[in-house]
Design an enzyme around this catalytic site. Structure first.
Site, PDB file in Angstrom:
ATOM      1  CE  LYS A   1      64.748  39.715  -4.679  1.00  0.00           C
ATOM      2  NZ  LYS A   1      64.279  39.513  -3.300  1.00  0.00           N
ATOM      3  CG  ASN A   2      60.738  40.375  -4.361  1.00  0.00           C
ATOM      4  OD1 ASN A   2      61.619  39.553  -4.092  1.00  0.00           O
ATOM      5  ND2 ASN A   2      60.815  41.639  -4.017  1.00  0.00           N
TER       6      ASN A   2
ATOM      7  NE  ARG B   1      62.092  42.319   5.982  1.00  0.00           N
ATOM      8  CZ  ARG B   1      62.528  41.900   4.788  1.00  0.00           C
ATOM      9  NH1 ARG B   1      63.807  41.875   4.534  1.00  0.00           N
ATOM     10  NH2 ARG B   1      61.679  41.505   3.876  1.00  0.00           N
ATOM     11  N   PRO B   2      59.038  41.472  11.289  1.00  0.00           N
ATOM     12  CG  PRO B   2      57.208  42.689  12.079  1.00  0.00           C
ATOM     13  CD  PRO B   2      58.502  42.833  11.344  1.00  0.00           C
TER      14      PRO B   2
ATOM     15  NE  ARG C   1      60.058  39.345   5.939  1.00  0.00           N
ATOM     16  CZ  ARG C   1      59.867  39.182   7.231  1.00  0.00           C
ATOM     17  NH1 ARG C   1      60.857  38.792   7.988  1.00  0.00           N
ATOM     18  NH2 ARG C   1      58.697  39.400   7.766  1.00  0.00           N
TER      19      ARG C   1
ATOM     20  CG  LEU D   1      50.669  41.456   9.906  1.00  0.00           C
ATOM     21  CD1 LEU D   1      51.018  42.514   8.870  1.00  0.00           C
ATOM     22  CD2 LEU D   1      49.249  41.681  10.430  1.00  0.00           C
TER      23      LEU D   1
ATOM     24  CG  ASP E   1      62.031  46.237  -2.501  1.00  0.00           C
ATOM     25  OD1 ASP E   1      62.377  46.443  -1.316  1.00  0.00           O
ATOM     26  OD2 ASP E   1      61.411  45.212  -2.851  1.00  0.00           O
TER      27      ASP E   1
ATOM     28  CB  CYS F   1      67.634  42.766   2.965  1.00  0.00           C
ATOM     29  SG  CYS F   1      68.393  42.412   1.388  1.00  0.00           S
TER      30      CYS F   1
ATOM     31  NE  ARG G   1      69.284  37.625  -0.487  1.00  0.00           N
ATOM     32  CZ  ARG G   1      68.503  38.301   0.329  1.00  0.00           C
ATOM     33  NH1 ARG G   1      69.033  39.077   1.242  1.00  0.00           N
ATOM     34  NH2 ARG G   1      67.201  38.195   0.261  1.00  0.00           N
TER      35      ARG G   1
HETATM   36  C1  EPZ Z   1      58.508  42.000   0.565  1.00  0.00           C
HETATM   37  O1  EPZ Z   1      59.022  41.701   1.846  1.00  0.00           O
HETATM   38  C2  EPZ Z   1      59.684  42.012  -0.386  1.00  0.00           C
HETATM   39  N1  EPZ Z   1      60.352  40.716  -0.363  1.00  0.00           N
HETATM   40  C3  EPZ Z   1      60.658  43.107   0.007  1.00  0.00           C
HETATM   41  O2  EPZ Z   1      61.669  43.172  -0.997  1.00  0.00           O
HETATM   42  C4  EPZ Z   1      59.922  44.457   0.040  1.00  0.00           C
HETATM   43  O3  EPZ Z   1      60.791  45.451   0.515  1.00  0.00           O
HETATM   44  C5  EPZ Z   1      58.698  44.358   0.956  1.00  0.00           C
HETATM   45  O4  EPZ Z   1      57.847  43.251   0.539  1.00  0.00           O
HETATM   46  C6  EPZ Z   1      57.836  45.617   0.916  1.00  0.00           C
HETATM   47  O5  EPZ Z   1      57.429  45.870  -0.386  1.00  0.00           O
HETATM   48  C7  EPZ Z   1      59.920  39.726  -1.139  1.00  0.00           C
HETATM   49  O6  EPZ Z   1      58.912  39.824  -1.822  1.00  0.00           O
HETATM   50  C8  EPZ Z   1      60.736  38.483  -1.156  1.00  0.00           C
HETATM   51  P1  EPZ Z   1      56.249  43.137   4.228  1.00  0.00           P
HETATM   52  P2  EPZ Z   1      58.015  41.335   3.048  1.00  0.00           P
HETATM   53  O7  EPZ Z   1      55.834  42.013   5.117  1.00  0.00           O
HETATM   54  O8  EPZ Z   1      56.803  40.709   2.512  1.00  0.00           O
HETATM   55  C9  EPZ Z   1      55.690  45.214   8.414  1.00  0.00           C
HETATM   56  C10 EPZ Z   1      63.834  43.048  -1.877  1.00  0.00           C
HETATM   57  O9  EPZ Z   1      64.742  43.902  -1.865  1.00  0.00           O
HETATM   58  N2  EPZ Z   1      55.243  43.896   8.873  1.00  0.00           N
HETATM   59  O10 EPZ Z   1      55.308  43.569   3.164  1.00  0.00           O
HETATM   60  O11 EPZ Z   1      58.801  40.617   4.041  1.00  0.00           O
HETATM   61  C11 EPZ Z   1      57.166  45.251   8.072  1.00  0.00           C
HETATM   62  O12 EPZ Z   1      57.969  45.438   9.215  1.00  0.00           O
HETATM   63  C12 EPZ Z   1      63.014  42.781  -0.638  1.00  0.00           C
HETATM   64  O13 EPZ Z   1      63.549  42.367  -2.890  1.00  0.00           O
HETATM   65  C13 EPZ Z   1      54.618  43.788  10.092  1.00  0.00           C
HETATM   66  O14 EPZ Z   1      54.447  44.790  10.803  1.00  0.00           O
HETATM   67  O15 EPZ Z   1      57.654  42.784   3.581  1.00  0.00           O
HETATM   68  C14 EPZ Z   1      57.221  46.409   7.101  1.00  0.00           C
HETATM   69  O16 EPZ Z   1      57.262  47.631   7.819  1.00  0.00           O
HETATM   70  C15 EPZ Z   1      63.580  43.479   0.561  1.00  0.00           C
HETATM   71  N3  EPZ Z   1      54.218  42.548  10.526  1.00  0.00           N
HETATM   72  C16 EPZ Z   1      55.890  46.308   6.356  1.00  0.00           C
HETATM   73  O17 EPZ Z   1      55.029  45.511   7.194  1.00  0.00           O
HETATM   74  C17 EPZ Z   1      54.398  41.420   9.755  1.00  0.00           C
HETATM   75  O18 EPZ Z   1      54.011  40.325  10.192  1.00  0.00           O
HETATM   76  C18 EPZ Z   1      55.981  45.644   4.996  1.00  0.00           C
HETATM   77  O19 EPZ Z   1      56.641  44.383   5.123  1.00  0.00           O
HETATM   78  C19 EPZ Z   1      55.020  41.549   8.501  1.00  0.00           C
HETATM   79  C20 EPZ Z   1      55.426  42.794   8.084  1.00  0.00           C
END
Ligand code: EPZ
Length: 425
Positions: A25-26, A124-125, A95, A128, A312, A119, A404
């Site tokens: 999926k991802n 979830r900022p 997202r 970046l 995850d 989710c 989902r």
């Molecule tokens: C991806 O989300 C995945 N989603 C998530 O899977 C997964 O949990 C996550 O990566 C971490 O591995 C998809 O690929 C669709 P991140 P993503 O930005 O990219 C912080 C599932 O169950 N952060 O890597 O949105 C954030 O708060 C989903 O399939 C910032 O600080 O996650 C977190 O602590 C749920 N600033 C960390 O980074 C930003 O601008 C990792 O988040 C963005 C993120």
């Protein structure tokens, strides 16, 4: 209030047999978003049949893409580049919808994309994502809940994408994709290492992008004038595979998984082995056999960005720990608030206490079937796993979360001997 399906799970069945893992999926979601980068047709194969994919298909259609979605194949062709708004009702559902922002700005010069949903697993900022796109020369102000991106032509830049909790997976996807059409060289330092990003990069290379350092923290992208259409097959879903491994472990079962990439699951396999579970490659090398003895031993669990144990997988492995004699600490290093499932496990008789970003599981106490509500996608799967070993019947509501991200979950578990039924709303 809208009603959602629930699962009725009767505990006690030991899972045995063979099951095939779907495509990732991802990986599929940002790759589908990246089809916006070309005027030519693209064919994406091995796409899992689930709600998030259908939401991405709807999003692409709303952006002027003709999409044919049959089974596990998605064919795309951009027909109208004037449609540049990804609306709240679509992007708030997941997202990954936000991943259309980079492609829209890079290819069409503008894109208006709702701030994302997804989710409820903590903050979830997207700063970046925005930081990277600004470095490439875009303006990305937020107005009324939408990011309004604009740029004449993006230009190469040096960008650091590390954040407080590691790199951002989808942030890397957005910036990497956009940079392939930028003028000059872009270097992304602190790029996410997740296999889904590697898969996206390989897809972009098949389209004609020039990317070096794929699979490392340093991606060097030499911008090109245009990208071509391509045909591409998505990698297997490592989280679905890990979830099925956890299902085998929690039921002390004997399950063979097909269509997996064990290299993407090194930390999960290492952890399961530390608990006492056997995970062996099958002869073909494309699968593995997971067998669990009656007694497993406790082991602390720390989630990390790839190649660590994925956040995850945290909830599903916590379900397994509930059945293991002894105490294990679960330390969530990616989303420190991702623990809403703890209360639901405790409703089933688990003994888990939470201190900050750590949960302490006092395992080995028999779970009892109870009505529980899934708070998010992975926790939904974890509650089903707990139901597989609970005494009596567990009713897991809000299965829309699970739909989902897992294709035919109840059918797959049912084929392995689980007693699980979907109850319609
Ligand atoms: C991806 O989300 C995945 N989603 C998530 O899977 C997964 O949990 C996550 O990566 C971490 O591995 C998809 O690929 C669709 P991140 P993503 O930005 O990219 C912080 C599932 O169950 N952060 O890597 O949105 C954030 O708060 C989903 O399939 C910032 O600080 O996650 C977190 O602590 C749920 N600033 C960390 O980074 C930003 O601008 C990792 O988040 C963005 C993120």
């Amino acid at each position: 209030m809208a009603e959602f399906d629930r699962f009725s799970v009767e505990g006690g069945a030991r899972l045995t047999g063979r099951v095939r893992v779907s495509g990732s999926k991802n990986a599929a979601l940002p790759i589908l978003a990246a089809t916006l980068m070309t005027d030519e047709p693209c064919v994406v194969e091995g796409v899992p049949d689930l709600h998030d994919v259908r939401t991405m298909v709807e999003t692409l259609r709303s952006l002027g893409v003709e999409v044919e979605h049959t089974g596990t194949t998605v064919r795309t062709r951009v027909v109208n580049e004037d449609l540049c708004t990804a609306h709240y009702d679509l992007v708030s559902r997941m997202r990954a919808g936000f991943c259309v922002l980079g492609p829209l700005i890079a290819k069409r010069g503008r894109g208006k994309v709702s701030l994302p949903g997804g989710c409820k697993i903590g903050a979830r900022p997207v700063e970046l994502h925005r930081k990277g796109l600004v470095a490439l020369g875009a303006e990305v102000p937020v107005r009324h809940g939408y990011v309004e991106g604009e740029a004449d032509r993006l230009h190469g830049a040096e960008i650091f994408l590390g954040g407080a909790f590691g790199s951002s997976v989808l942030g890397t996807a957005n910036v990497l994709t956009a940079a392939t059409l930028a003028d000059g060289v872009t270097v992304i330092e602190g790029a996410a290492l997740e296999p889904e990003i590697e898969d996206l990069a390989r897809f972009l290379v098949c389209m004609g992008a020039r990317i070096q350092g794929i699979g490392t923290h340093r991606l060097e992208i030499h911008g090109v004038e245009r990208l071509d259409g391509t045909t591409y097959r998505i990698i297997p879903d490592r989280i679905e595979a890990g979830t099925l491994m956890a299902a085998a472990a929690i039921t002390r079962g004997d399950v063979e998984l097909e269509n997996i990439c064990l290299d993407h699951l090194v930390a999960v396999v290492d952890y399961l082995r530390a608990l006492g579970v056997s995970v062996e490659k099958t002869e073909s090398g494309l699968g593995c056999r997971v067998t669990a003895p009656e007694r497993l031993g406790p082991c602390d669990l720390n989630t990390h960005p790839y190649p660590g144990i994925p956040t995850d997988m945290q909830a599903q492995l916590m379900a397994v720990l509930c059945t293991v004699d002894g105490t294990s600490a679960v330390n969530e290093k990616v989303f420190p608030d991702r623990f809403i499932h703890v209360g639901e496990f405790n409703r089933m008789g688990a003994r888990i206490s939470k201190e900050g970003a750590v949960a302490i599981v006092d395992g080995g106490h028999r779970l009892s079937g109870a009505p529980v509500e899934a708070p998010d996608l992975r926790a939904a799967a974890a509650l089903v796993l707990a139901g597989l070993v609970a005494e009596g019947v567990t009713e897991v509501s809000r299965i829309d979360h699970l739909d989902r991200g897992y294709a035919k979950f109840e059918e797959k578990l049912g084929a392995l001997g689980a007693r699980i039924q979907r109850v319609g709303a």
